[in-house]
Scaffold this motif. Sequence first.
Motif, mmCIF file in Angstrom:
data_model
loop_
_atom_site.group_PDB
_atom_site.id
_atom_site.type_symbol
_atom_site.label_atom_id
_atom_site.label_comp_id
_atom_site.label_asym_id
_atom_site.label_seq_id
_atom_site.Cartn_x
_atom_site.Cartn_y
_atom_site.Cartn_z
ATOM 1 N N ASP A 147 0.866 -1.268 -0.024
ATOM 2 C CA ASP A 147 0.057 0.134 -0.234
ATOM 3 C C ASP A 147 0.808 1.259 -0.028
ATOM 4 N N LEU A 148 1.782 1.247 0.812
ATOM 5 C CA LEU A 148 2.665 2.374 0.925
ATOM 6 C C LEU A 148 3.623 2.532 -0.590
ATOM 7 N N LEU A 149 3.945 1.282 -1.085
ATOM 8 C CA LEU A 149 4.685 1.472 -2.315
ATOM 9 C C LEU A 149 3.548 2.081 -3.505
ATOM 10 N N GLN A 150 2.310 1.669 -3.358
ATOM 11 C CA GLN A 150 1.459 2.331 -4.316
ATOM 12 C C GLN A 150 1.268 3.578 -4.160
ATOM 13 N N GLU A 151 1.185 4.181 -3.015
ATOM 14 C CA GLU A 151 1.031 5.578 -2.506
ATOM 15 C C GLU A 151 2.274 6.254 -2.913
ATOM 16 N N THR A 152 3.432 5.743 -2.838
ATOM 17 C CA THR A 152 4.479 6.579 -3.515
ATOM 18 C C THR A 152 4.426 6.544 -4.740
ATOM 19 N N TYR A 153 4.127 5.528 -5.692
ATOM 20 C CA TYR A 153 4.078 5.918 -6.984
ATOM 21 C C TYR A 153 2.800 6.720 -7.543
ATOM 22 N N ALA A 154 1.739 6.653 -6.792
ATOM 23 C CA ALA A 154 0.337 7.472 -7.019
ATOM 24 C C ALA A 154 1.042 9.019 -6.930
ATOM 25 N N ARG A 155 1.929 9.296 -5.865
ATOM 26 C CA ARG A 155 2.329 10.660 -5.641
ATOM 27 C C ARG A 155 3.263 10.999 -6.883
ATOM 28 N N PHE A 156 4.291 9.929 -7.229
ATOM 29 C CA PHE A 156 5.034 10.233 -8.383
ATOM 30 C C PHE A 156 4.473 10.471 -9.731
ATOM 31 N N CYS A 157 3.260 9.732 -9.928
ATOM 32 C CA CYS A 157 2.505 9.857 -11.255
ATOM 33 C C CYS A 157 1.870 11.256 -11.022
ATOM 34 N N SER A 158 1.737 11.847 -9.946
ATOM 35 C CA SER A 158 1.004 13.315 -10.003
ATOM 36 C C SER A 158 2.096 14.402 -10.209
ATOM 37 N N ILE A 159 3.235 14.057 -10.169
ATOM 38 C CA ILE A 159 4.218 15.325 -10.506
ATOM 39 C C ILE A 159 3.943 15.684 -12.240
ATOM 40 N N GLU A 160 4.465 16.850 -12.401
ATOM 41 C CA GLU A 160 4.203 17.248 -13.766
ATOM 42 C C GLU A 160 5.095 17.030 -14.900
ATOM 43 N N ARG A 161 6.525 16.888 -14.558
ATOM 44 C CA ARG A 161 7.368 16.312 -15.596
ATOM 45 C C ARG A 161 8.480 15.510 -14.919
ATOM 46 N N PRO A 162 8.005 14.224 -14.745
ATOM 47 C CA PRO A 162 8.674 13.030 -14.148
ATOM 48 C C PRO A 162 10.133 12.820 -15.164
ATOM 49 N N ARG A 163 10.065 13.003 -16.408
ATOM 50 C CA ARG A 163 11.357 12.939 -17.052
ATOM 51 C C ARG A 163 12.364 13.974 -16.733
ATOM 52 N N GLU A 164 12.169 14.966 -16.207
ATOM 53 C CA GLU A 164 13.077 16.170 -15.930
ATOM 54 C C GLU A 164 13.825 15.965 -14.616
ATOM 55 N N ILE A 165 13.380 14.688 -13.889
ATOM 56 C CA ILE A 165 13.873 14.457 -12.362
ATOM 57 C C ILE A 165 15.325 13.866 -12.806
ATOM 58 N N ASP A 166 16.454 14.333 -12.233
ATOM 59 C CA ASP A 166 17.769 14.236 -12.341
ATOM 60 C C ASP A 166 18.137 12.776 -11.772
ATOM 61 N N ASN A 167 17.466 12.481 -10.837
ATOM 62 C CA ASN A 167 17.739 11.113 -9.875
ATOM 63 C C ASN A 167 16.247 10.680 -9.341
ATOM 64 N N PRO A 168 15.914 9.866 -10.180
ATOM 65 C CA PRO A 168 14.714 9.298 -9.870
ATOM 66 C C PRO A 168 14.363 8.502 -8.428
ATOM 67 N N ARG A 169 15.767 7.842 -8.551
ATOM 68 C CA ARG A 169 15.871 6.856 -7.261
ATOM 69 C C ARG A 169 15.728 7.486 -5.931
ATOM 70 N N ALA A 170 16.483 8.806 -5.901
ATOM 71 C CA ALA A 170 16.486 9.851 -4.864
ATOM 72 C C ALA A 170 15.226 10.273 -4.554
ATOM 73 N N PHE A 171 14.601 10.727 -5.644
ATOM 74 C CA PHE A 171 13.343 11.276 -5.623
ATOM 75 C C PHE A 171 12.247 10.346 -5.094
ATOM 76 N N LEU A 172 12.349 9.197 -5.546
ATOM 77 C CA LEU A 172 11.257 8.332 -5.020
ATOM 78 C C LEU A 172 11.440 7.742 -3.502
ATOM 79 N N PHE A 173 12.873 7.498 -3.370
ATOM 80 C CA PHE A 173 13.127 7.454 -1.766
ATOM 81 C C PHE A 173 12.560 8.579 -0.948
ATOM 82 N N ALA A 174 12.745 9.765 -1.356
ATOM 83 C CA ALA A 174 12.320 10.940 -0.507
ATOM 84 C C ALA A 174 10.695 10.792 -0.473
ATOM 85 N N MET A 175 10.102 10.163 -1.622
ATOM 86 C CA MET A 175 8.524 10.313 -1.445
ATOM 87 C C MET A 175 8.231 9.203 -0.709
ATOM 88 N N ALA A 176 9.164 8.140 -0.648
ATOM 89 C CA ALA A 176 8.756 6.874 0.246
ATOM 90 C C ALA A 176 8.897 7.191 1.645
#
Length: 85
Positions: free
Chosen positions: A45-74
């Motif tokens: 459930d927490l993983l799903q919530e993390t990715y739901a938040r990730f899906c809500s950002i405007e320009r995910p391709r422009e994130i320099d370090n998706p791993r760090a961004f995802l872990f901060a969201m997690a």
Amino acid sequence: PTVTARAPAMESGAAQAIDEAYRVHRAALLRYFHRNSVFGAEAEDLLQETYARFCSIERPREIDNPRAFLFAMARNVLIDSKRRE
């Protein structure tokens, strides 16, 4: 099926970036939740919530370090879940 299969209005490049991030980082994020004593369905459930938040950002391709961004969201999702307890 992909993470973004149900988001038809999403730009294909953004959907591709999100799907790739899910594929690459899913296991590591689950391990993060497990290390923080969250297991089974709750971790999913927490993983799903993390990715739901990730899906809500405007320009995910422009994130320099998706791993760090995802872990901060997690981390934020985990903190929010602990506050709700």
